[in-house]
Design a protein around this motif. Sequence first.
Motif, PDB file in Angstrom:
ATOM      1  N   THR A   1      37.869 -50.641 -14.630  1.00 22.98           N
ATOM      2  CA  THR A   1      38.239 -52.547 -14.071  1.00 22.98           C
ATOM      3  C   THR A   1      36.697 -53.282 -13.870  1.00 22.98           C
ATOM      4  O   THR A   1      35.390 -52.658 -13.092  1.00 22.98           O
ATOM      5  CB  THR A   1      38.650 -51.669 -12.365  1.00 22.98           C
ATOM      6  N   VAL A   2      36.407 -54.449 -14.231  1.00 19.29           N
ATOM      7  CA  VAL A   2      35.316 -55.148 -13.646  1.00 19.29           C
ATOM      8  C   VAL A   2      36.149 -56.124 -13.586  1.00 19.29           C
ATOM      9  O   VAL A   2      36.640 -57.027 -13.561  1.00 19.29           O
ATOM     10  CB  VAL A   2      35.162 -55.407 -15.855  1.00 19.29           C
ATOM     11  N   ASP A   3      34.985 -57.078 -12.920  1.00 19.35           N
ATOM     12  CA  ASP A   3      34.444 -59.139 -12.902  1.00 19.35           C
ATOM     13  C   ASP A   3      35.163 -59.597 -13.348  1.00 19.35           C
ATOM     14  O   ASP A   3      34.804 -58.920 -15.121  1.00 19.35           O
ATOM     15  CB  ASP A   3      33.899 -59.290 -11.860  1.00 19.35           C
ATOM     16  N   THR A   4      35.862 -60.513 -13.909  1.00 24.79           N
ATOM     17  CA  THR A   4      36.529 -61.031 -15.115  1.00 24.79           C
ATOM     18  C   THR A   4      35.209 -61.683 -15.535  1.00 24.79           C
ATOM     19  O   THR A   4      35.208 -62.649 -17.170  1.00 24.79           O
ATOM     20  CB  THR A   4      37.143 -62.859 -14.582  1.00 24.79           C
ATOM     21  N   GLY A   5      33.747 -62.044 -15.322  1.00 23.42           N
ATOM     22  CA  GLY A   5      32.879 -62.425 -15.911  1.00 23.42           C
ATOM     23  C   GLY A   5      32.489 -60.944 -16.989  1.00 23.42           C
ATOM     24  O   GLY A   5      31.522 -61.421 -17.696  1.00 23.42           O
ATOM     25  N   LEU A   6      32.270 -60.364 -16.887  1.00 22.68           N
ATOM     26  CA  LEU A   6      32.697 -58.758 -17.860  1.00 22.68           C
ATOM     27  C   LEU A   6      34.048 -58.364 -18.769  1.00 22.68           C
ATOM     28  O   LEU A   6      33.938 -57.892 -19.065  1.00 22.68           O
ATOM     29  CB  LEU A   6      32.321 -57.544 -16.841  1.00 22.68           C
ATOM     30  N   GLY A   7      35.033 -59.361 -18.654  1.00 22.28           N
ATOM     31  CA  GLY A   7      36.378 -58.406 -18.671  1.00 22.28           C
ATOM     32  C   GLY A   7      36.880 -58.985 -20.348  1.00 22.28           C
ATOM     33  O   GLY A   7      38.110 -58.546 -20.550  1.00 22.28           O
ATOM     34  N   THR A   8      35.645 -58.792 -21.573  1.00 26.62           N
ATOM     35  CA  THR A   8      36.224 -58.490 -23.251  1.00 26.62           C
ATOM     36  C   THR A   8      35.453 -57.591 -23.326  1.00 26.62           C
ATOM     37  O   THR A   8      33.920 -57.604 -22.749  1.00 26.62           O
ATOM     38  CB  THR A   8      35.721 -59.947 -23.520  1.00 26.62           C
ATOM     39  N   VAL A   9      35.692 -57.231 -24.467  1.00 20.32           N
ATOM     40  CA  VAL A   9      34.855 -56.801 -24.843  1.00 20.32           C
ATOM     41  C   VAL A   9      33.685 -56.526 -25.225  1.00 20.32           C
ATOM     42  O   VAL A   9      32.582 -56.451 -25.695  1.00 20.32           O
ATOM     43  CB  VAL A   9      35.535 -55.916 -26.283  1.00 20.32           C
TER      44      VAL A   9
ATOM     45  N   LEU B   1      30.940 -56.720 -22.461  1.00 21.09           N
ATOM     46  CA  LEU B   1      31.739 -55.789 -22.368  1.00 21.09           C
ATOM     47  C   LEU B   1      29.931 -55.044 -23.203  1.00 21.09           C
ATOM     48  O   LEU B   1      28.991 -54.433 -23.339  1.00 21.09           O
ATOM     49  CB  LEU B   1      32.165 -54.100 -21.888  1.00 21.09           C
ATOM     50  N   VAL B   2      29.564 -55.501 -24.319  1.00 18.34           N
ATOM     51  CA  VAL B   2      28.689 -55.132 -25.461  1.00 18.34           C
ATOM     52  C   VAL B   2      27.528 -55.261 -25.627  1.00 18.34           C
ATOM     53  O   VAL B   2      26.138 -54.795 -25.498  1.00 18.34           O
ATOM     54  CB  VAL B   2      29.387 -55.052 -26.578  1.00 18.34           C
ATOM     55  N   SER B   3      27.420 -56.828 -25.217  1.00 17.07           N
ATOM     56  CA  SER B   3      26.442 -57.494 -24.223  1.00 17.07           C
ATOM     57  C   SER B   3      25.838 -56.883 -23.595  1.00 17.07           C
ATOM     58  O   SER B   3      24.361 -56.619 -23.506  1.00 17.07           O
ATOM     59  CB  SER B   3      26.576 -58.709 -24.870  1.00 17.07           C
ATOM     60  N   LEU B   4      26.263 -56.333 -22.415  1.00 20.05           N
ATOM     61  CA  LEU B   4      25.467 -55.581 -21.663  1.00 20.05           C
ATOM     62  C   LEU B   4      25.215 -54.617 -21.975  1.00 20.05           C
ATOM     63  O   LEU B   4      23.861 -54.469 -21.466  1.00 20.05           O
ATOM     64  CB  LEU B   4      26.564 -55.231 -19.853  1.00 20.05           C
ATOM     65  N   ALA B   5      25.768 -54.096 -22.868  1.00 19.37           N
ATOM     66  CA  ALA B   5      25.622 -52.299 -23.407  1.00 19.37           C
ATOM     67  C   ALA B   5      24.515 -52.334 -23.821  1.00 19.37           C
ATOM     68  O   ALA B   5      23.134 -51.653 -24.059  1.00 19.37           O
ATOM     69  CB  ALA B   5      26.389 -52.188 -24.372  1.00 19.37           C
ATOM     70  N   ALA B   6      23.567 -53.465 -24.954  1.00 18.72           N
ATOM     71  CA  ALA B   6      22.590 -53.616 -25.590  1.00 18.72           C
ATOM     72  C   ALA B   6      21.803 -54.137 -24.161  1.00 18.72           C
ATOM     73  O   ALA B   6      20.805 -53.249 -24.981  1.00 18.72           O
ATOM     74  CB  ALA B   6      23.423 -55.259 -26.368  1.00 18.72           C
ATOM     75  N   ASP B   7      22.002 -54.282 -23.727  1.00 19.47           N
ATOM     76  CA  ASP B   7      20.870 -54.527 -22.639  1.00 19.47           C
ATOM     77  C   ASP B   7      20.009 -53.421 -21.576  1.00 19.47           C
ATOM     78  O   ASP B   7      19.583 -53.159 -21.326  1.00 19.47           O
ATOM     79  CB  ASP B   7      20.884 -55.839 -21.508  1.00 19.47           C
TER      80      ASP B   7
END
Length: 559
Positions: free
Chosen positions: A314-322, A325-331
């Motif tokens: 479950t994530v906040d709407t600011g992370l609500g798309t793949v 999430l992929v961008s965050l994982a890349a960071d």
Amino acid sequence: MSDLRGGTVGETSPTDAKAVAPRHRASAGGARTGRRRARKKAPSRGKRILRTAAMGLSVLILATAGAGWWFYQHLNGNLHTVSLTDGAGGAGKETPDAFGRTPINILVMGSDGRNLEADCKLGGGCAKTGVQSGGNADVQMVVHISADRSNATMMSIPRDTLVDIPACTDQETGASTPGYHGMINGALAYGPACQVATVHQLTGIPIDHFVQLGFSGVVTMSDAVGGVGVCVSSDVYDTYSHLKLSRGEHTLKGEAALQFVRSRHGFGDGSDLGRTYSQHIFLSSMLRKFKSAGTLTNPAAVYRLADAATKALTVDTGLGTVKKLVSLAADVARVPTDRITFTTMQTVPDPDDENRVVLADAAKSLFATIVADQSLTGDAGEKQAKNTASPTPSATATASPAPASGIAVDVRNGTTTPGRASAIGAALVEAGFASGGTTGNAAGTTDTTTLSYGAGRLAEAQTVADALGLPSSHLERGGTGLTLVIGGDWTSGTSYPGSGASPEPADTASAAAGAHARTADTSGTCAEVSPYKTVEINGVPMTPAQAYRAAGDKADSDG
């Protein structure tokens, strides 16, 4: 008469007839003509093969694109999203650095809720109530990723910490509170946004996003990476979480992984503090597994991981798309494991309840370093944070200074601006450094300036960094000499931009004192099994090691 192909007119074979017939086409008036028409040359066999291959490739591309779109939509559909501020107070706002870059702070929560049938099966307690909503945030970790993506801090918050919960309303369930004083993990009962607001109120750290997962999420994630390696210092049987392992190293999957991260009676002093330490060992191992080539270059493994992660979260709407999430994982992937520091927020026993803890004064320094975007990884101490019980040395501490005249620096241009390496190299020589260094282009462009140094050359690297105004977070161990790679964060001038613009906070030794700091690259560290009588069998108190021997008929968790 023979025709030009060697056959005899009037004595054609069926094959010849097929070849000859096209010469005698009917004219517009219906009469046949004997005039030959020039035939279009048939494509060669090679061209026919290429044409067929091109058509096949086109079909493959369309099919792959279709599958990719389906997969993307499928993963998006897996995600459950909640607004970060629904029914709760604010979560703060990050301050950009001199280049307009901002750090990222994420609150990661592990819920003990039985929100799915799989959670009920794993956690129990649903015999009368069935699937439940809500739950407590028994695992809470603030994940800080620096603005330049060069380092990260992961700070656990013990669930037994007593705090002031703000007024909150869960927009999904309607559960609300006017605010109260209680255990920090209880704020989740009023929604993830309430938990975020509570952590922000306690720490002053801005929280940009949250990620929440339950029991089944831990199981599916550990399975997706093929198991997570852990080590225990002694035989252990936690009769509460049901973790049972022999002394030494193990690879945990599924329910065994969940038992390990849930165990609080098996490790340390049997409190939640010991559990945070063992969780750091587990998460460090999982991070190393994520970053291993075998995990992220295997399409099947990536699919399993992505599908499991999006179903579990479950994530906040600011992370609500793949995509986000992929961008965050890349960071996260950009940060080396030796620059990721795990800590536990410092606490002291509550004077009114020995089973609860309250915030220690030392924690305020830890919060300040995160707010100030300062790394807790001490280059000067050669990552002594690996020692699980020792405080991390200051990241700003310096070794004995080395004279510039004996230091040669190789400078490489990793920007698209020509002449940067020559300009910085000349500036170093003019500042009194040795002229033996070389200049040239880097292997490719890079966003961040780094100064790498070989074994025993940390003091020299610090002298170079001081001369250029380069923050200590840009130093990294590697190679044999000193190599400065100019990145996209330094496209002009001979002093690092923003150097000295904002002083660093108090030294990180005090910030990490008592925080049980360790870096994620530490492998082979065993979770310390509790020496106390924290568990019991048939009403008889015993240590986890004694319980292991007493339960010889019970299979080990990884059996």
